[in-house]
Each structure stands twice: as structure tokens, then as C-alpha cells.
Design a protein around this motif. Structure first.
Motif, short mmCIF file in Angstrom:
data_model
loop_
_atom_site.label_atom_id
_atom_site.label_comp_id
_atom_site.label_asym_id
_atom_site.label_seq_id
_atom_site.Cartn_x
_atom_site.Cartn_y
_atom_site.Cartn_z
N TYR A 187 21.89 5.09 11.61
CA TYR A 187 21.60 6.45 11.16
C TYR A 187 22.29 6.74 9.82
N GLU A 191 20.56 7.79 6.27
CA GLU A 191 20.84 9.03 5.52
C GLU A 191 21.17 8.72 4.06
N CYS A 221 15.52 6.27 9.64
CA CYS A 221 15.26 6.76 11.02
C CYS A 221 14.32 7.97 11.03
N ASP A 222 14.45 8.84 10.02
CA ASP A 222 13.67 10.08 10.01
C ASP A 222 12.27 9.80 9.46
#
Length: 866
Positions: A187, A191, A221-222
Motif C-alpha cells: 500500500y 501511495e 492498489c487504488d
């Protein structure tokens, strides 16, 4: 004195003092300080004295702390510890500039001290000294090149300085050092990649940003952020076919997101409304239950096509029983043609549903359930309320309540209708009725409290909120602790209308303190965000904090406070006892007896409230004491208590008003109110150049604003009458007035304004006020101008008519106050039969408001008097 080196035993004790401070074991730390200082050789040891001072500061003993730290510093001026401690002390007092100086002095004696450099960088970013922050982060990067935070901090410094390319290079260099496998979900690395992409986009490197996104897509991840960013980038690069594919995919993911349809429109570039409609017709087939694709075309369609689409949209919502359907259509009410089509359609639905339980008598479809008619009536009530026909709105809402008396939404709308009709007391009563149907609903509870405050029932509003505040604590204290600003704003306005200026100012200052706290709370995030790698949110936070006082809550509080300070400057509060003696001298025995009884009751009531408050305070103090003992933590000292009496009797109200005005002048430049409030302050201070600056800025926003017109006329008159102005200032004023406004004669300017806006009531009122201000012999003409209520006049509303009535009552239009005001009130009452402002005298005394089943205290007092 030179730096004294402690022997091993005392040095070990000193290290324990530092450990105790870090672990917040302050009392133990003081014991160790005592052990070192009790030795005559080290009684004046600078660093120990400084640490003792710092520890005492954490226990709230501020004065003693400062004395000890300064003494320690005098004894050891070359100690980085003493300077560092002095900086920490200044920081705890929010004297950030002073703290930065102390840290810089500390670095002179220990230039590579990591802790001091970190503390300095925190203060620099807090104070937005970005150049200094970049230098400090560079030093930290050189000292600790292996630490992630060193690289990230340095990159953020360049980003905030808008040197995007350099920031992107630093992040790329750092990214290369990160060993992560492409398949592993990380994560924090994800970012970092999204932040790097944001920097590239802000640098205008859209092609590179798109390539970067495609390369590292799997490691982010997003996934939603990836798709949305890709869509934006493809549009920027004018690759419309690929962009449309992205937006189609996003639509499948969420067909209720407005921005995806706008993105698709930008990608497909439809030339006409018909082509644009085709995009949405495709969506109707794909997503038959979707509401957004049916709502959006209503914004650009017109005529028969609009009617056709609206018909389908409304039928879907009414059948389903969708309460917010009116809210979704509210933005269409600027277009009169669309409003008439909405009315025609929905009234038709209502007639058909009443007669044959179908939307249209020619429909072959099945019958609608009875609830459909209910939602149609609910919609019509809101529709007629919106277009100002409150009587019709009440008819529809009453019919709906009669059929379903347990639906909360109906009572909510009924309260809203009464509010818009000008009867806030009745509105509060119906809102209370709504909350009584579901006492566990926090939203309705808050709404009810807000309406009670608007009705001036502050005590009842506090009781209403206490159902959801912490037990054992006063509701007002708890709401302040939770930074519940809507409550405090409404409270301030309620107290202001009751002329309780001290209480109102207390609320305004509490709101101001919340904004200071929110700014100070950034400290917690400077290190946290770099540790957790939430870099996009961090940069967003910093940008938000820079414009924090743009928020409507601050604007409302500042405007209220400035108005109060202006009132206090114009009419300072007199001594209560003298006022009372003057009043009682003119009263008869019967009236005097009545007044004494009233005073006695008020005294008794105040005494009971005081006792209750004291009991609550004691309870709170006990809780706080216990909490303090459990967890002694660093505090910035107790805040000064806000005492209403002190606030209302401030020595210089205009200086206090300027404190609230300054953030508005810096941030809310686009609102005309900011500059007009500035003018009102400077007019009273007789600062002519600042007055000119304010009216020029306001004139640039809206040259025809009624309030601005009054300011200009007063300004012209003040300039022409001022004899003591320096020649240079007078010349500048004359030149600028002629250049910007074309005229500097107050009377002729007022006449021109009146001729230009003779059909608008607010403009007529402004011109009439200035007519009477410039020449008292024109009062009769001014009153006739302001009180005209012909149908041909525009901008007629309850608020404007109330302003006219208040102007008649306070004598700013006419000296024959009572007769003119009474006849105008009667005329307005015919136009607005529900509005409290135009009710006959004595009406309010006969009205009762039952809140939570109790009659409000005002009515009790009335009964006692009778």
C-alpha cells in the motif's frame, strides 16, 4: 558561563531526566533534577535547570518554567540543549517565530543534531517558510540518506515550492531504491506511485504521467484512482476514443456518478443537444434503474423533449417513493419555462392519481399504490414553497399529513414552509413535532435545535441537543468541545437578535478558537503522513489549511462579530444600574410593582441557573483533575476564559473587529460583504484611503449593490465635509473618485442610482435612506419611495420588507416613526399573512410554543404577569 560537563553519576541522572520527559513521567523527572541541583557544585547547571523548566511547563507551571529555562540559558549560552528547550517552551506557547530562532541558535552549537533539525523542519512547514524547510530537509537528507522520510520530505519541499520537475526527479531517485516485487501488494509503495503521478500532472507532463500510470498500474492498489486519472489524462492529451472507453468502463462500475457522464461528453464531443441526448439514451438501455442518466439531460433539454424526459424521470421516482426528488430538480428552478412544465406535469399527475390511481387517464399500465399520491403531494408542497406560494404549499402538505400522519419527512417540509413564510416560531413547533416521531434520529434533532435557535429559544435548543451529548457534562460545553460550529453560529445570531452581545461574541470567539485549533492540529500530521506515506492527502491538507478561513462557518462568525462590534462602537453599553434608575423614575406604582416582580423572578431564575452551572463545573473539574492525574501530557497552558460581560464592554470595539476582518480580506476577497464590512470599520476610524480601497474593491464585484450605494454616498459626503485632510490625500481621493465612480457629488450620485433602479425595492430603500441622510427635509418623499409595494416592482421579499419596516421603526427614514411603520406593517401583513414580522402588535404574546411537551418559559412568565 562555559558549558559544565557532569561527572558520570550526575550524567546518568541527566539521561534519566531526558527519558522521563520522553515517557511523560514528569514527577520522576523533577526528582532527578532535584538530585543534581541539590549538589552545590551543580546548583546552577544550565541544562538541568532548562530540563526542570521544561518539565514544569508540562505540568502547567508556565511562569516558573520560563524563569528556570532563562536562568539555565544565562548559565550556559553555548549549550544546544538549553536553546532547544527554550524553543520547545516557545513552541508550546505557539510563539513559532521565536521558537525557530531558538532552534537556529541551538544548531550553531550542534549543527548536525537530528532532533533539532526535525523540530525546526516541523515549525518551518507549519509557518510555511518553504525556502527554510527545503534547506532543513536537505540537511536531514545528507545526514540520513537511508531514511525514507528524508527523501519524501525533501521532495515535498520542492513540490510546495512549485518546482514540480525537481520534486518528480527526487521521488524517481528514491523509488529506484525501493526493492518491491511487481506482484506484491504494498500500500505504501502504491501511495508513493500515485503521489509521483500527481506531481507529474501538476508539472503539466501529461504524456509522461500517462506512461508512468501504465508502467506501474499493477503495483497501485487504488484501481479506481488509476482509471479516473487515466480518463483525465487521455482527455488532456486529446486522445478522445481511448478516453471514451475509459469512461464507459467507469460507468459500468458506478452508473450513478455524475462526473463519468461529463467525462464521456468531453470525450465524444457531441455538437448538438440531440447528439448529447443519445449518450444518455444508451445509458437508459444499459442501466434501466439508473437515476443520474435520466436526471442529467434535464439540464440541457428544453420544450417537448424536456417534458418527455421529465415525465419518465418523475414517474420512476414517485412510484419508487424517492423523497429527495425535488432536491435533485432544484437547480432547474432558475428557468421559468422549465418551472411551468414541472408544475403542469406534477399537478396533472395529482389530478389523475386522485381520480383513477394512474399517472395519466390514457395509461394502460397498472394502478399506482396510494403512496405514489403521497409523494406527488410532498413534491408539490416543496414546489409551491420554492416559487413563494406558501398557502398552496401548506394545502398540499396538510393533505399529505392527513393521509400519512407518521411520516417524518412531511413534518420537516411543513416546518420549512413556515420558515420560508416568515413564521419561525410555527416552523420550530412543527420541527419539534417531527423530532418527537423519532427521538433517536440525530439529524432531525439537530434540525429541530437549529429552528429553535432561529426562534430565539436558546435554552430549549440546548435541552434538545443534550439528548445526544455526553452524559454528566453540560450540552453547551460538550458541543464546544466537539467543535459543533453550526450550533455556535446559530447561537451567536440568536443572542445578537436578542441584543445579548456578550453571549453572541463569546460564541464567535469560540468559533475563531476552533479554526486556530484546526491550524495547530497540522502538527500531528507533518510526521505521521510521511511515516504512513499518505502523501496526496497530506499535500491536500496543507493546501486546505492555507485557505481554512474561507469556510462559510468562519465567514458567518466573523460577519456577526464585526456587526456586533460596530453596534458596540456606535452605542456602547451603559451601566445597568444607572439605566434601571432612569427607567423606574418614569413608571407608575402598578408598573413598578410589576417590574419588581419580574426582576425578582429573573433573579431567582438566574440564581438557580448559576447554582446548576456551578454544580456542573465542579463535576467537570473533578473529571478533568482525574484525567490529568491519569495522563499528564504536554499542554500549551490554560486558555483565557471567555466572559460575556468582558467581551461586550471591550475598550476598543473597532480594533477587535479588525482582527476578524483581516482573514476575510486575505481569503474572501470575492464576496462584496468583506469589503463593505471593511468600509464600515474604516468609516468609523476615519481612515479615508482605506475607505476608498474598500469601496473600489466592492465596486469591482457589484457596482449596483444597495449596501455599496449607501457606503459610497456616505463616503462622498465625508470627503466633501473633511477639512483636516492632508492635501496629498485629498487630491488622491478626488482623482480616484472621479476616475472610478465618475462623480463625487453625493446628491447627484444618489439621484442617478434611483433613476437607474427605480423598479427594485432594495435599491429604492438604499436610495431613500441616503436621501433622508443627505437632507432631512426629504423624509416624506424618502418614506414614499421605500414603502411602495406595487406589483410592478421587483425583488420584493419578506426580508426586504422587514428591512424597510426596521428602517421606519429606527427613524433612519422618517421621524414620524409609528404611523408610517404601522400602515406599512398592515400592508405587508396582507401580502405575507404568515410572517411574524408583520403580525399585529401583541400577537407574539398570545402564541405558545410547546417544546418536548413543555410550554416555553416566556409563556410561563406571561401567565405569571397576568
Amino acid at each position: 558561563m562555559p558549558t559544565v560537563t557532569l561527572p558520570p553519576k550526575e550524567n546518568a541522572l541527566f539521561k534519566r531526566i531526558l527519558r522521563c520527559y520522553e515517557h511523560k513521567q514528569y514527577r520522576n523527572g523533577l526528582k532527578f533534577c532535584k538530585q543534581i541541583l541539590s549538589n552545590p557544585k551543580f546548583a546552577e547547571h544550565g541544562e538541568t535547570l532548562a530540563m526542570k523548566g521544561l518539565t514544569l511547563n508540562c505540568l502547567g507551571k508556565k511562569e516558573e518554567a520560563y524563569e528556570l529555562v532563562r536562568r539555565g540559558l544565562r548559565n550556559d549560552l553555548k549549550s544546544h540543549v538549553c536553546w532547544h528547550v527554550y524553543g520547545l517552551l516557545q513552541r508550546s506557547d505557539k510563539k513559532y517565530d521565536e521558537a525557530i530562532k531558538c532552534y537556529r541558535n541551538a544548531l550553531k552549537w550542534d549543527k548536525d543534531n537530528l532532533q533539532i533539525l526535525r523540530d525546526l523542519s516541523l515549525l518551518q512547514i507549519q509557518m510555511r517558510d518553504l525556502e527554510g524547510y527545503r534547506e532543513t530537509r536537505y540537511q536531514l537528507l545528507q545526514l540520513r540518506p537511508a531514511q525514507r522520510a528524508s527523501w519524501i520530505g525533501y521532495a515535498i519541499a520542492y513540490h510546495l515550492l512549485e518546482d514540480y520537475e525537481m520534486a518528480a526527479k527526487i521521488i524517481e531517485e528514491f523509488r529506484k531504491t525501493q526493492q518491491t516485487s511487481p506482484d506484491k501488494v504494498d500500500y505504501e509503495y502504491s501511495e508513493l506511485l500515485l503521489y509521483q503521478n500527481q506531481v507529474l500532472r501538476e508539472a503539466g507532463l501529461f504524456k509522461e504521467a500517462l506512461e508512468h500510470l501504465t508502467t506501474y498500474e499493477k503495483q497501485i492498489c487504488d484501481k479506481l484512482a488509476v482509471e479516473e486519472t487515466r480518463g483525465e489524462l487521455l482527455l488532456k492529451l486529446e486522445r478522445y476514443d481511448e478516453a471514451s472507453e475509459v469512461y464507459y468502463r467507469l460507468q459500468e462500475r458506478n452508473p450513478e456518478n455524475w462526473s463519468y457522464y461529463h467525462g464521456l461528453e468531453n470525450a465524444l464531443k457531441p455538437a448538438t443537444a440531440e447528439e448529447k441526448l443519445k449518450i444518455y439514451e444508451e445509458a437508459w438501455v444499459k442501466y434501466p434503474k439508473g437515476l443520474v442518466p435520466r436526471r442529467l439531460p434535464l439540464s440541457f433539454l428544453s420544450g417537448e423533449k424536456f417534458r418527455e424526459c421529465l415525465d419518465k424521470y418523475l414517474r420512476m421516482n414517485f412510484s419508487k417513493g424517492c423523497p429527495p426528488v425535488f432536491t435533485t430538480l432544484k437547480s432547474l428552478y432558475n428557468d421559468k419555462e422549465k418551472v411551468s412544465i414541472i408544475e403542469e406535469l406534477v399537478v396533472g399527475f395529482e389530478t389523475s392519481l386522485n381520480s383513477c390511481r394512474m399517472f395519466n387517464q390514457n395509461d394502460d399500465g397498472k394502478e399506482e399504490p396510494p403512496t405514489t399520491l403521497l409523494w406527488v403531494q410532498y413534491f408539490l408542497a416543496q414546489h409551491y414553497d420554492q416559487i413563494g406560494q406558501q398557502s398552496l404549499a401548506l394545502e398540499y402538505i396538510n393533505a399529505a399529513i392527513e393521509s400519512t400522519p407518521t411520516l417524518i419527512e412531511l413534518f420537516l417540509v411543513k416546518a420549512k414552509i413556515y420558515k420560508h413564510a416568515g413564521n419561525i416560531r410555527e416552523a420550530a413547533r412543527w420541527m419539534d413535532e417531527a423530532q418527537a416521531l423519532d427521538t433517536a434520529d440525530r439529524f432531525i434533532n439537530s434540525k429541530c435545535a437549529k429552528y429553535l435557535l432561529k426562534a430565539g429559544l436558546i435554552k430549549e435548543a440546548e435541552d434538545m441537543c443534550s439528548k445526544f451529548t455526553r452524559e454528566g457534562a453540560s450540552a453547551v460545553e460538550n458541543l464546544n468541545e466537539m467543535q459543533c460550529m453550526w450550533f455556535q453560529t446559530e447561537c451567536a445570531l440568536a443572542y445578537k437578535s436578542m441584543k445579548k452581545y456578550g453571549e453572541a461574541l463569546k460564541k464567535c470567539h469560540e468559533i475563531e478558537r476552533h479554526f486556530v485549533e484546526i491550524t495547530d492540529d497540522q502538527f500531528d500530521f507533518h510526521t505521521y503522513c510521511m511515516r504512513k506515506m499518505t502523501l496526496r492527502s497530506y499535500v491536500e491538507l496543507l493546501k486546505l489549511e492555507d485557505v481554512l478561513r474561507l469556510h462559510p462557518f468562519y465567514f458567518k462568525a466573523a460577519r456577526t462579530a464585526i456587526h456586533i462590534y460596530l453596534s458596540l462602537h456606535d452605542n456602547p453599553l451603559a451601566d445597568d444600574n444607572k439605566e434601571l434608575q432612569a427607567d423606574t423614575a418614569n413608571l407608575s406604582d402598578k408598573e413598578l410593582k410589576k417590574l419588581r416582580n419580574k426582576q425578582r423572578r429573573a433573579q431567582k431564575k438566574a440564581q438557580l441557573e448559576e447554582e446548576k452551572k456551578n454544580a456542573e463545573k465542579e463535576k467537570q473539574l473533578k473529571n478533568q483533575k482525574k484525567k490529568k492525574e491519569d495522563d499528564d501530557e504536554e499542554i500549551g497552558g490554560p486558555k483565557e476564559e471567555l466572559i460575556p460581560e468582558k467581551l461586550a464592554k471591550v475598550e476598543n470595539p473597532l480594533d477587535e473587529a479588525v482582527k476578524f476582518l483581516t482573514p476575510l480580506k486575505n481569503l474572501v476577497k470575492n464576496k462584496i460583504d468583506t469589503h463593505l464590512l471593511a468600509f464600515e470599520i474604516y468609516f468609523r476610524k476615519e481612515k479615508f484611503l482605506l475607505m476608498l480601497q474598500s469601496v473600489k474593491r466592492a465596486y469591482a464585484i457589484d457596482p449596483d449593490h444597495p449596501w455599496l450605494h449607501q457606503c459610497l454616498v456616505r463616503f462622498f459626503k465625508a470627503v466633501s465635509e473633511s477639512k483636516e485632510l492632508p492635501d496629498a490625500v485629498h487630491t488622491v481621493l478626488k482623482q480616484e473618485m472621479a476616475r472610478v465612480f465618475g462623480v463625487s457629488n453625493a446628491k447627484s450620485y444618489n439621484q442617478t442610482f434611483l433613476t437607474k433602479h427605480s423598479h427594485s425595492i432594495p435599491h429604492r430603500l438604499a436610495a431613500a435612506k441616503m436621501m433622508a441622510y443627505l437632507d432631512s427635509s426629504t423624509e416624506k418623499k424618502a418614506t414614499e419611495l421605500a414603502t411602495a409595494l406595487d406589483e410592478s416592482l421587483s425583488n420584493r421579499s419578506i426580508q426586504i420588507c422587514t428591512d424597510v419596516l426596521e428602517s421606519l421603526q429606527d427613524g433612519s427614514l422618517s421621524n414620524t416613526k409609528e404611523t408610517a411603520a404601522e400602515s406599512y406593517r398592515a400592508e405587508c401583513h396582507k401580502l405575507y399573512p404568515y410572517s411574524l414580522a408583520f403580525m399585529p402588535p401583541g400577537y407574539e404574546e398570545n402564541t405558545k410554543i410547546a417544546v418536548n411537551g413543555d410550554v416555553s418559559t416566556e409563556t410561563e412568565e406571561l401567565a405569571n404577569d397576568m
